[in-house]
Write a protein that holds these residues in place. Sequence first.
Motif, PDB file in Angstrom:
ATOM      1  N   VAL A 108      56.148  43.108  39.400  1.00  0.00           N
ATOM      2  CA  VAL A 108      55.614  43.615  38.133  1.00  0.00           C
ATOM      3  C   VAL A 108      55.878  42.605  37.023  1.00  0.00           C
ATOM      4  O   VAL A 108      57.034  42.274  36.740  1.00  0.00           O
ATOM      5  CB  VAL A 108      56.250  44.973  37.763  1.00  0.00           C
ATOM      6  CG1 VAL A 108      55.661  45.479  36.453  1.00  0.00           C
ATOM      7  CG2 VAL A 108      56.045  45.986  38.880  1.00  0.00           C
ATOM      8  N   ILE A 109      54.825  42.116  36.412  1.00  0.00           N
ATOM      9  CA  ILE A 109      54.978  41.164  35.316  1.00  0.00           C
ATOM     10  C   ILE A 109      55.340  41.897  34.034  1.00  0.00           C
ATOM     11  O   ILE A 109      54.777  42.955  33.726  1.00  0.00           O
ATOM     12  CB  ILE A 109      53.669  40.368  35.125  1.00  0.00           C
ATOM     13  CG1 ILE A 109      53.340  39.606  36.400  1.00  0.00           C
ATOM     14  CG2 ILE A 109      53.792  39.397  33.959  1.00  0.00           C
ATOM     15  CD1 ILE A 109      54.429  38.693  36.883  1.00  0.00           C
ATOM     16  N   SER A 110      56.291  41.356  33.295  1.00  0.00           N
ATOM     17  CA  SER A 110      56.767  41.991  32.072  1.00  0.00           C
ATOM     18  C   SER A 110      55.638  42.162  31.057  1.00  0.00           C
ATOM     19  O   SER A 110      54.667  41.395  31.035  1.00  0.00           O
ATOM     20  CB  SER A 110      57.896  41.161  31.457  1.00  0.00           C
ATOM     21  OG  SER A 110      58.973  41.038  32.347  1.00  0.00           O
ATOM     22  N   GLY A 169      40.443  30.807  35.085  1.00  0.00           N
ATOM     23  CA  GLY A 169      41.705  30.744  35.825  1.00  0.00           C
ATOM     24  C   GLY A 169      42.721  31.754  35.318  1.00  0.00           C
ATOM     25  O   GLY A 169      43.410  32.409  36.111  1.00  0.00           O
ATOM     26  N   LEU A 170      42.820  31.893  33.991  1.00  0.00           N
ATOM     27  CA  LEU A 170      43.746  32.863  33.408  1.00  0.00           C
ATOM     28  C   LEU A 170      43.333  34.289  33.752  1.00  0.00           C
ATOM     29  O   LEU A 170      44.172  35.136  34.069  1.00  0.00           O
ATOM     30  CB  LEU A 170      43.804  32.677  31.891  1.00  0.00           C
ATOM     31  CG  LEU A 170      44.473  31.389  31.387  1.00  0.00           C
ATOM     32  CD1 LEU A 170      44.232  31.216  29.895  1.00  0.00           C
ATOM     33  CD2 LEU A 170      45.958  31.391  31.685  1.00  0.00           C
ATOM     34  N   LYS A 171      42.017  34.573  33.705  1.00  0.00           N
ATOM     35  CA  LYS A 171      41.534  35.910  34.045  1.00  0.00           C
ATOM     36  C   LYS A 171      41.869  36.263  35.489  1.00  0.00           C
ATOM     37  O   LYS A 171      42.335  37.378  35.786  1.00  0.00           O
ATOM     38  CB  LYS A 171      40.023  35.991  33.828  1.00  0.00           C
ATOM     39  CG  LYS A 171      39.580  36.080  32.386  1.00  0.00           C
ATOM     40  CD  LYS A 171      38.069  36.200  32.299  1.00  0.00           C
ATOM     41  CE  LYS A 171      37.599  36.355  30.865  1.00  0.00           C
ATOM     42  NZ  LYS A 171      36.113  36.453  30.789  1.00  0.00           N
ATOM     43  N   SER A 175      45.192  38.995  39.566  1.00  0.00           N
ATOM     44  CA  SER A 175      46.108  38.885  40.705  1.00  0.00           C
ATOM     45  C   SER A 175      47.436  39.566  40.407  1.00  0.00           C
ATOM     46  O   SER A 175      47.998  40.267  41.262  1.00  0.00           O
ATOM     47  CB  SER A 175      46.330  37.408  41.052  1.00  0.00           C
ATOM     48  OG  SER A 175      47.286  37.269  42.080  1.00  0.00           O
ATOM     49  N   MET A 176      47.946  39.388  39.179  1.00  0.00           N
ATOM     50  CA  MET A 176      49.209  40.023  38.807  1.00  0.00           C
ATOM     51  C   MET A 176      49.078  41.539  38.774  1.00  0.00           C
ATOM     52  O   MET A 176      49.996  42.260  39.167  1.00  0.00           O
ATOM     53  CB  MET A 176      49.680  39.491  37.441  1.00  0.00           C
ATOM     54  CG  MET A 176      50.109  38.029  37.481  1.00  0.00           C
ATOM     55  SD  MET A 176      50.934  37.494  35.964  1.00  0.00           S
ATOM     56  CE  MET A 176      49.612  37.634  34.764  1.00  0.00           C
ATOM     57  N   GLU A 177      47.921  42.026  38.315  1.00  0.00           N
ATOM     58  CA  GLU A 177      47.702  43.471  38.304  1.00  0.00           C
ATOM     59  C   GLU A 177      47.617  44.022  39.728  1.00  0.00           C
ATOM     60  O   GLU A 177      48.099  45.130  40.013  1.00  0.00           O
ATOM     61  CB  GLU A 177      46.429  43.781  37.518  1.00  0.00           C
ATOM     62  CG  GLU A 177      46.573  43.493  36.027  1.00  0.00           C
ATOM     63  CD  GLU A 177      45.254  43.544  35.271  1.00  0.00           C
ATOM     64  OE1 GLU A 177      45.288  43.612  34.026  1.00  0.00           O
ATOM     65  OE2 GLU A 177      44.198  43.502  35.939  1.00  0.00           O
ATOM     66  N   ILE A 202      49.715  47.048  42.190  1.00  0.00           N
ATOM     67  CA  ILE A 202      49.051  48.066  42.996  1.00  0.00           C
ATOM     68  C   ILE A 202      49.465  47.976  44.469  1.00  0.00           C
ATOM     69  O   ILE A 202      49.752  48.983  45.120  1.00  0.00           O
ATOM     70  CB  ILE A 202      47.523  47.933  42.863  1.00  0.00           C
ATOM     71  CG1 ILE A 202      47.095  48.208  41.415  1.00  0.00           C
ATOM     72  CG2 ILE A 202      46.801  48.879  43.835  1.00  0.00           C
ATOM     73  CD1 ILE A 202      45.640  47.887  41.133  1.00  0.00           C
ATOM     74  N   LYS A 203      49.525  46.747  44.982  1.00  0.00           N
ATOM     75  CA  LYS A 203      49.822  46.545  46.395  1.00  0.00           C
ATOM     76  C   LYS A 203      51.314  46.393  46.685  1.00  0.00           C
ATOM     77  O   LYS A 203      51.711  46.266  47.847  1.00  0.00           O
ATOM     78  CB  LYS A 203      49.072  45.306  46.898  1.00  0.00           C
ATOM     79  CG  LYS A 203      47.556  45.465  46.932  1.00  0.00           C
ATOM     80  CD  LYS A 203      46.891  44.223  47.480  1.00  0.00           C
ATOM     81  CE  LYS A 203      45.393  44.439  47.666  1.00  0.00           C
ATOM     82  NZ  LYS A 203      45.101  45.395  48.746  1.00  0.00           N
ATOM     83  N   ASP A 204      52.141  46.389  45.619  1.00  0.00           N
ATOM     84  CA  ASP A 204      53.579  46.227  45.778  1.00  0.00           C
ATOM     85  C   ASP A 204      53.910  44.942  46.521  1.00  0.00           C
ATOM     86  O   ASP A 204      54.742  44.904  47.424  1.00  0.00           O
ATOM     87  CB  ASP A 204      54.175  47.447  46.510  1.00  0.00           C
ATOM     88  CG  ASP A 204      55.694  47.521  46.388  1.00  0.00           C
ATOM     89  OD1 ASP A 204      56.226  47.104  45.342  1.00  0.00           O
ATOM     90  OD2 ASP A 204      56.341  47.977  47.360  1.00  0.00           O
TER      91      ASP A 204
END
Length: 296
Positions: free
Chosen positions: A12-14, A36-38, A43-45, A49-51
């Motif tokens: 989980v990203i802060s 790239g940022l999007k 990917s972080m989101e 979801i996928k833990d």
Amino acid sequence: VIFDTIRKGSTVISRDVKEAFERAIERETSPTSKDGLKKTLTSMEMSVIKDNPACPDTGWPIFYFKIGNECKLEGGIMELEEATREAVIKATKLGYLRATMKHPLTGYDPGNNIGMNIPDFTYQFVEGDSIEVTYVAKGGGSECFGGTRHKVIAFADGIKGIEKFIIDCYVASTRAGAICPPSILGVGIGGTANVAANLAKKAACLRTIGSQHPEPMIHQIEVDLYHALNSLGIGAMGSGGDVSVLAVNVEYAYTHIAGIAVATSSNCMVARRATSRITSDGEVEILDSPNWFEGR
């Protein structure tokens, strides 16, 4: 609690990092860097979801403990460290950490991220009776391949000499191709070489994006470097663009009259960390910030 902190820090990203990504996407004019940022944010989101780990390089297992002076630990500090090792082993077995720690000379890999001086423990003793644990995943690229550098600057070179060295370091670090810009750049000024390096790492890993040093002179250096580095056009992963750093955080220590040790430490854009507080009555609170520099 320590295991849960590792798991959260890995997957989980802060909130401050996510918000910095959103601002960077809005600001970025380069189509390649914006895309790239999007995709990185998506990917972080998905990692939540996928833990799954937010990055395939789960880094060093680094722990920062804030311990209240009145805190009573059953078994003491040694038991705390043993519990941490057990949590690291469990997190490695379950896939939240990759087995990346090995003997520096023989290459022996225990397969559980436990070895000489690893995990790494840092302590801060404060008022109160609670304990806070912060887990930081410092990636191999941002640490080994040019992401950390240091030099002693002469007093005669002053602030301009310090800032020039830091800019040169960041240029060289990005050219090394392993620090994953836009980075969070930590800077340590003063002290011995290891003190400056430790301050730089804490500034990169424990300061939230958007925080500022309370001393105006130090904060001005943060502002000057932030604008200077973003003017370089490095962009996401060196592809060119407006956003080359997400933040520049500076910390300092008093130094010897012989010179000024300066160190840089880059933290990759996903900047993984998590903090939990355990109160004396056993309640657990998840914190948005490590609060490491409070009360300095």
